[in-house]
Design an enzyme around this catalytic site. Structure first.
Site, short mmCIF file in Angstrom:
data_model
loop_
_atom_site.label_atom_id
_atom_site.label_comp_id
_atom_site.label_asym_id
_atom_site.label_seq_id
_atom_site.Cartn_x
_atom_site.Cartn_y
_atom_site.Cartn_z
CB CYS A 1 108.23 33.31 0.67
SG CYS A 1 109.96 32.89 0.82
CG PHE B 1 104.95 29.64 -8.59
CD1 PHE B 1 105.61 30.71 -9.17
CD2 PHE B 1 103.91 29.91 -7.71
CE1 PHE B 1 105.24 32.02 -8.89
CE2 PHE B 1 103.54 31.21 -7.41
CZ PHE B 1 104.21 32.26 -8.01
CB SER C 1 99.36 28.77 -0.40
OG SER C 1 98.76 27.50 -0.61
CE LYS D 1 103.57 18.25 -6.14
NZ LYS D 1 103.62 19.24 -7.24
CD GLU E 1 101.43 34.84 0.00
OE1 GLU E 1 100.70 33.88 -0.28
OE2 GLU E 1 102.62 34.71 0.31
CD GLU F 1 100.99 21.86 -9.82
OE1 GLU F 1 101.97 21.67 -9.07
OE2 GLU F 1 99.84 22.07 -9.38
NE ARG F 2 101.32 27.35 -10.07
CZ ARG F 2 100.88 28.35 -9.33
NH1 ARG F 2 100.42 29.43 -9.91
NH2 ARG F 2 100.91 28.28 -8.02
#
Ligand code: NAD
Length: 494
Positions: free
Chosen positions: A283, A151, A228, A175, A390, A178-179
């Protein structure tokens, strides 16, 4: 008014996802629902893969110089639409507008780099590999590739892969997270105008179910995953089981080592941007400062907290604030905010000193937004949960070390190794750190050592579970297979 339902982009057409449920996409600054993501099922993914597979034979045999033509157009169109894309990105993700512009700049830079494919994809020839025999290495496209995106960089992370995959003759199914599905939906509309043949690039919205369908589809040659480490491990296992190539770039906890000779005025400003930019959800965000020596620790802590208190927290699309370089926006969701706040409590419970507590942050006019203020812990010991985990929010832990070696040991003992930086004027310690720190991307007096598009991007240890990194020339190895030809010809008979 009902929020707009997004559509998939398959075979050059925008299509409704059939029989799928949907998920609300929220603006994290306001909690307002701005769109709905279809949660595509197996058959939707299969349709996209079929379109990509059908496009592969013609696309893979199109000359490289023709394959990059749509990418030149794409770079131009992305520039033209930059403001609209950036505002969409900010609206769904919550980072500042300057951060979104930097993200788009890097995305476009990746397209431009991939435009060099006619040169980058060249093979090699060894004339005289043996007597009268030549050896040649051909770099050939492989087939259909897929990407499962996170995201936090809705545009840039997909662009670490897509332009290179396509320019080297493969076809693609993305893909998005979805957020944050709106940014790449908008980009798909732009790709649609580049003249790329139908089916070369496809986009399917969805969550883990769509990701699973992509990873297990027999016609998909490889998957690039960024997200993740927990999910990355599943992706790696699934790809091995299904005989696919994979790239897995995972979680991070990036350290900043401050040596006693560091230029603290510049360093503190640099650390604040690294730790609180993008609300700590990069990240490459740093979240652990290791101060070397008692005096450094005292001074760094005092100055860093003072600077952290001055960070402006606001809705990144507030016209009065939108050009603010260091703006702290919301975190992505209520769930993320709750997790971050829980971790702050954990830090307090395990005995670290919370000298700036960002819980319960409020921004006027954004009462339903997901804000966490800058948070700083001192007196943190390696191995505490707030150091191990994290947190992916604006929470920074300060640790101390007596020597460079002790600081290095803290960095190297950590599970993750995405980025790590040292602040020093000493070439000697800088050189040692470059060679000795176990992180994939090293900064020397640079708090966010994120490489430019031409250079590889990726970490080490649990931050990277594969062997070919993202971006630049390196990623072309992932998207091509080498074929080695050994050949000779005998003289014609007289
Ligand atoms: P995430 O792992 O929750 O999700 C990433 C993607 O995986 C999404 O598209 C999601 O739909 C999909 N997914 C989730 N569960 C799945 C499952 N069980 N099977 C298959 N797919 C699944 O990550 P996120 O929260 O979107 O992103 C944040 C994470 O990404 C952080 O850990 C961050 O460090 C990491 N990240 C790493 C890099 C890097 O370069 N190493 C870059 C960006 C983000």
């Amino acid at each position: 008014m009902d929020a707009k339902m997004l559509r998939n982009y398959i075979g050059g057409r925008f299509v409704e996802a059939e029989r799928s449920g949907s998920l609300d996409v929220e603006n994290p600054s306001t909690g307002e629902v701005i769109a709905r993501t279809p949660l595509s099922k197996n058959d939707e993914v299969a349709r996209a893969v079929a379109a990509a597979r059908a496009a592969f034979p013609a696309w893979s045999t199109t000359p490289a110089s023709r394959r990059v033509e749509p990418l030149f157009r794409l770079a131009h169109l992305l520039h033209e639409s930059e403001d609209r894309i950036c505002r969409t990105l900010v609206e769904e993700m919550g980072k500042s507008l300057p951060d979104a512009r930097a993200e788009m700049k890097r995305s476009i830079e990746n397209v431009e780099t991939a435009c060099g494919m006619p040169v980058l994809q060249m093979g090699e020839v060894l004339v005289g590999a043996a007597a009268d025999i030549d050896g040649a290495v051909l770099r050939l496209p492989v087939g259909v590739f897929g990407m499962i995106a996170p995201f936090n960089f809705p545009a840039m992370v997909p662009f670490w892969f897509i332009p290179y995959a396509i320019a080297s003759g493969n076809t693609y199914v993305l893909k998005p997270s979805e957020r944050v599905p709106c940014t790449m939906s908008l980009v798909a509309e732009i790709i649609d105008r580049t003249g790329l043949p139908p089916g070369v690039f496809n986009l399917v919205h969805g969550d883990r179910e769509a990701a699973q369908a992509l990873m297990t589809h027999p016609d998909v040659a490889g998957i690039s995953f960024v997200g993740s480490t927990r999910v990355g491990r599943l992706v790696a296992e699934t790809c091995v089981k299904h005989g696919k190539r994979f790239q897995v770039l995972g979680s991070a906890k990036n350290h900043l080592v401050v040596m006693p000779d560091a230029r603290l005025d510049e360093v503190v400003r640099n650390m604040v941007t690294s730790c609180f930019g993008c609300a700590g959800q990069r990240c490459m965000a740093s979240s652990a400062i290791v101060a070397v020596g008692e005096e450094t620790e005292r001074e760094v802590t005092e100055r860093f907290v003072r600077a952290a208190r001055e960070v402006v927290m606001a809705n990144p699309l507030d016209p009065a604030r939108e050009h603010e370089e260091m703006l702290l926006g919301p975190v992505i969701s209520a769930r993320a905010r709750d997790f971050i706040e829980q971790m702050i409590q954990t830090g307090i419970d395990e005995g670290a000193r919370c000298i700036l507590d960002g819980r319960g942050a409020r921004v006027a006019g954004c009462e339903r937004g997901y804000f966490v203020g800058p948070t700083v812990f001192a007196g943190v010991r390696p191995g505490m949960a707030i150091h191990r985990t994290e947190i992916f929010g604006p929470v920074v832990v300060i640790l101390s070390a007596r020597t460079y070696e002790e600081a290095l040991a803290i960095v190297n003992a950590h599970e993750y190794g995405n980025g790590a930086s040292i602040y020093t004027q000493s070439g000697y310690f800088a050189r040692r750190f470059k060679l000795e720190a176990r992180a994939g991307m090293i900064g020397v007096n640079v708090g966010i050592p994120a490489p430019v598009a031409a250079l590889p991007f990726g970490g080490t240890k649990a931050s990277f579970l594969s062997d070919i990194k993202a971006q630049g020339e390196e990623v072309i190895r992932f998207f091509t297979e080498t074929k080695i030809v050994t050949e000779r010809f005998w003289p014609e008979r007289a």
